[in-house]
Design an enzyme around this catalytic site. Structure first.
Site, PDB file in Angstrom:
ATOM      1  N   ARG A  22       0.845  -1.197   0.000  1.00  0.00           N
ATOM      2  CA  ARG A  22       0.000   0.000   0.000  1.00  0.00           C
ATOM      3  C   ARG A  22       0.880   1.246   0.000  1.00  0.00           C
ATOM      4  NH1 ARG A  22       2.135   2.018   3.506  1.00  0.00           N
ATOM      5  NH2 ARG A  22       0.492   3.560   3.393  1.00  0.00           N
ATOM      6  N   GLY A  23       0.211   2.387  -0.185  1.00  0.00           N
ATOM      7  CA  GLY A  23       0.942   3.653  -0.340  1.00  0.00           C
ATOM      8  C   GLY A  23       1.121   3.907  -1.825  1.00  0.00           C
ATOM      9  N   ARG A  60      -6.589  -0.500  -7.139  1.00  0.00           N
ATOM     10  CA  ARG A  60      -6.775   0.623  -6.192  1.00  0.00           C
ATOM     11  C   ARG A  60      -7.150   1.852  -7.011  1.00  0.00           C
ATOM     12  NH1 ARG A  60      -4.179   0.958  -0.962  1.00  0.00           N
ATOM     13  NH2 ARG A  60      -6.270   1.646  -0.555  1.00  0.00           N
ATOM     14  N   GLN A 164      -1.949   2.355   9.614  1.00  0.00           N
ATOM     15  CA  GLN A 164      -0.663   2.558   8.919  1.00  0.00           C
ATOM     16  C   GLN A 164       0.241   3.527   9.684  1.00  0.00           C
ATOM     17  OE1 GLN A 164      -3.713   2.775   7.516  1.00  0.00           O
ATOM     18  NE2 GLN A 164      -3.669   2.435   5.318  1.00  0.00           N
ATOM     19  N   ASP A 205      -2.619  10.578  -2.708  1.00  0.00           N
ATOM     20  CA  ASP A 205      -2.896   9.514  -3.680  1.00  0.00           C
ATOM     21  C   ASP A 205      -3.272  10.098  -5.024  1.00  0.00           C
ATOM     22  OD1 ASP A 205      -3.441   8.144  -0.883  1.00  0.00           O
ATOM     23  OD2 ASP A 205      -2.865   6.644  -2.376  1.00  0.00           O
ATOM     24  N   ASN A 215      -6.426  11.804  -0.224  1.00  0.00           N
ATOM     25  CA  ASN A 215      -5.455  11.095   0.630  1.00  0.00           C
ATOM     26  C   ASN A 215      -6.241  10.259   1.638  1.00  0.00           C
ATOM     27  OD1 ASN A 215      -2.601  10.684   1.234  1.00  0.00           O
ATOM     28  ND2 ASN A 215      -3.032  11.667   3.194  1.00  0.00           N
ATOM     29  N   LYS A 216      -5.524   9.486   2.407  1.00  0.00           N
ATOM     30  CA  LYS A 216      -6.158   8.568   3.365  1.00  0.00           C
ATOM     31  C   LYS A 216      -7.259   9.245   4.177  1.00  0.00           C
ATOM     32  CE  LYS A 216      -5.569   5.087   3.826  1.00  0.00           C
ATOM     33  NZ  LYS A 216      -6.409   4.069   3.169  1.00  0.00           N
TER      34      LYS A 216
HETATM   35  C1  RUB Z   1      -1.847   5.538   1.955  1.00  0.00           C
HETATM   36  C2  RUB Z   1      -2.009   7.005   1.903  1.00  0.00           C
HETATM   37  C3  RUB Z   1      -0.739   7.756   1.762  1.00  0.00           C
HETATM   38  C4  RUB Z   1      -0.559   8.069   0.308  1.00  0.00           C
HETATM   39  C5  RUB Z   1       0.787   8.690   0.013  1.00  0.00           C
HETATM   40  O1  RUB Z   1      -3.071   4.867   1.814  1.00  0.00           O
HETATM   41  O2  RUB Z   1      -3.073   7.579   1.872  1.00  0.00           O
HETATM   42  O3  RUB Z   1      -0.779   8.953   2.474  1.00  0.00           O
HETATM   43  O4  RUB Z   1      -0.674   6.873  -0.423  1.00  0.00           O
HETATM   44  O5  RUB Z   1       1.693   7.670  -0.205  1.00  0.00           O
HETATM   45  P1  RUB Z   1      -3.109   3.265   1.704  1.00  0.00           P
HETATM   46  P2  RUB Z   1       3.197   7.831  -0.655  1.00  0.00           P
HETATM   47  O6  RUB Z   1      -2.386   2.753   2.904  1.00  0.00           O
HETATM   48  O7  RUB Z   1      -4.552   2.925   1.667  1.00  0.00           O
HETATM   49  O8  RUB Z   1      -2.443   2.907   0.396  1.00  0.00           O
HETATM   50  O9  RUB Z   1       3.692   9.199  -0.275  1.00  0.00           O
HETATM   51  O10 RUB Z   1       3.839   6.720   0.088  1.00  0.00           O
HETATM   52  O11 RUB Z   1       3.210   7.648  -2.120  1.00  0.00           O
END
Ligand code: RUB
Length: 317
Positions: A22-23, A60, A164, A205, A215-216
């Protein structure tokens, strides 16, 4: 840290869907390597690569980095056999290096906003280069400020229901030796009202063309409280997460996950049987609540409708 091996693109897709991976940064890279895996396994079959792309993109819907990366990979999968495999491999390596470079650069631009002695709040896990997850943006800013010798403290929100922030952000902050305090999501208003937070930096995101941020879930309520307390609220992102094809946050699809993820934790019920629940996995923070968008090309300020295009696409609007 656990190591998982994926030998089929379907397994990788399931790992993204089930949140094992994730992320937005991490799933983008998995998208790139999922395409490479398919090219190898199909002996360079363009149709198989295209189908794998469709599968990966469906996992996603909110995170645009995954869509863009997969499209970029599929676009080089031309011809067949060894030639196709070699083009796809080259592209995956370019994407991986580019993402790391973005994270270093945006980390530096963002760190310039952080002052010695600041307490910074973040939400969910938007990691740092060299962190526990792969890639990430908000902690790239925080880690760079720390490495510049700034004396900072981080408040990390636990981020219900997947935690998370508690599980991964806290782990990375510990690994980098950055002092931090864990709070539950609903404590952020109290902390802001008590003057405990100087700045907020979250990941992203997707940022739409007008600067609205997906974002989350929980990000929006932090931004609202920040406005009330005049606390600067930034998102750390990269040009790859800015989506000029999405005019505003209203057209961003918010992933709705299984409500059982709210009524249970790791399979253990935490609500009475039969309780209705809702789980929007992301929320939309409108552009007027955002003090600046930190990217590898610099920190972009309002009006985002014009400034995002000017800085990212270098066009006059
Ligand atoms: C993760 C989330 C992160 C963004 C940014 O959601 O919202 O803040 O993805 O990620 P999930 P990054 O855990 O549902 O994927 O900066 O790592 O790209």
């Amino acid at each position: 840290e656990e190591i998982h091996t994926f030998t089929e693109v379907e397994q990788l897709g399931e790992a993204i869907r089930s949140m094992m991976i994730r992320g937005s940064g991490a799933i983008g890279i998995c998208g790139a390597y999922g395409i490479f895996l398919t090219a190898l396994k199909s002996n360079g079959n363009a149709q198989a690569v295209k189908e794998a792309g469709d599968l990966l993109k469906s996992t996603r819907p909110t995170a645009v980095n995954l869509m863009k990366t997969v499209d970029e990979m599929v676009s080089v999968a031309k011809g067949s056999g060894e030639d196709l495999i070699s083009e796809v491999e080259k592209k995956a390596v370019i994407i991986l290096k580019r993402q790391l470079e973005f994270e270093y650069k945006l980390g530096e631009h963002g760190a310039a906003l952080i002052e010695d002695g600041d307490t910074i709040m973040t939400h969910c896990h938007s990691g740092a280069y060299g962190g526990a997850g792969y890639g990430g943006r908000a902690l790239s800013v925080i880690r760079t400020a720390h490495e510049q010798g700034k004396n900072i403290h981080v408040y990390t929100c636990e981020t219900r229901p997947y935690l998370q922030g508690a599980r991964i952000t806290a782990l990375e902050l510990k690994k980098f030796g950055i002092p931090h305090t864990l709070i539950t999501d609903n404590m952020s208003g109290f902390c802001m009202s008590e003057g405990k937070i100087d700045k907020i930096v979250v990941g992203s995101d997707r940022v739409s063309a007008n600067g609205d941020l997906a974002n989350k879930v929980g990000t929006y309520m932090h931004a609202l409280a920040a406005k009330e307390h005049q606390i600067p609220f930034y998102t750390a992102t990269s040009s790859h997460t800015i989506d000029f094809n999405t005019p505003s946050g209203k057209s961003i699809e918010v992933e709705m996950r299984n409500p059982s993820e709210v009524t249970q934790f790791k399979g253990m019920p935490i609500a009475p049987e039969g309780t209705n629940a809702l789980y929007p996995s992301f929320d939309i923070t409108p552009n007027h609540l955002i003090s600046g968008i930190i990217t590898e090309k610099g920190v972009i300020s309002a009006p985002y409708e014009t400034n995002l295009k000017k800085v990212i696409e270098k066009v006059e609007v």
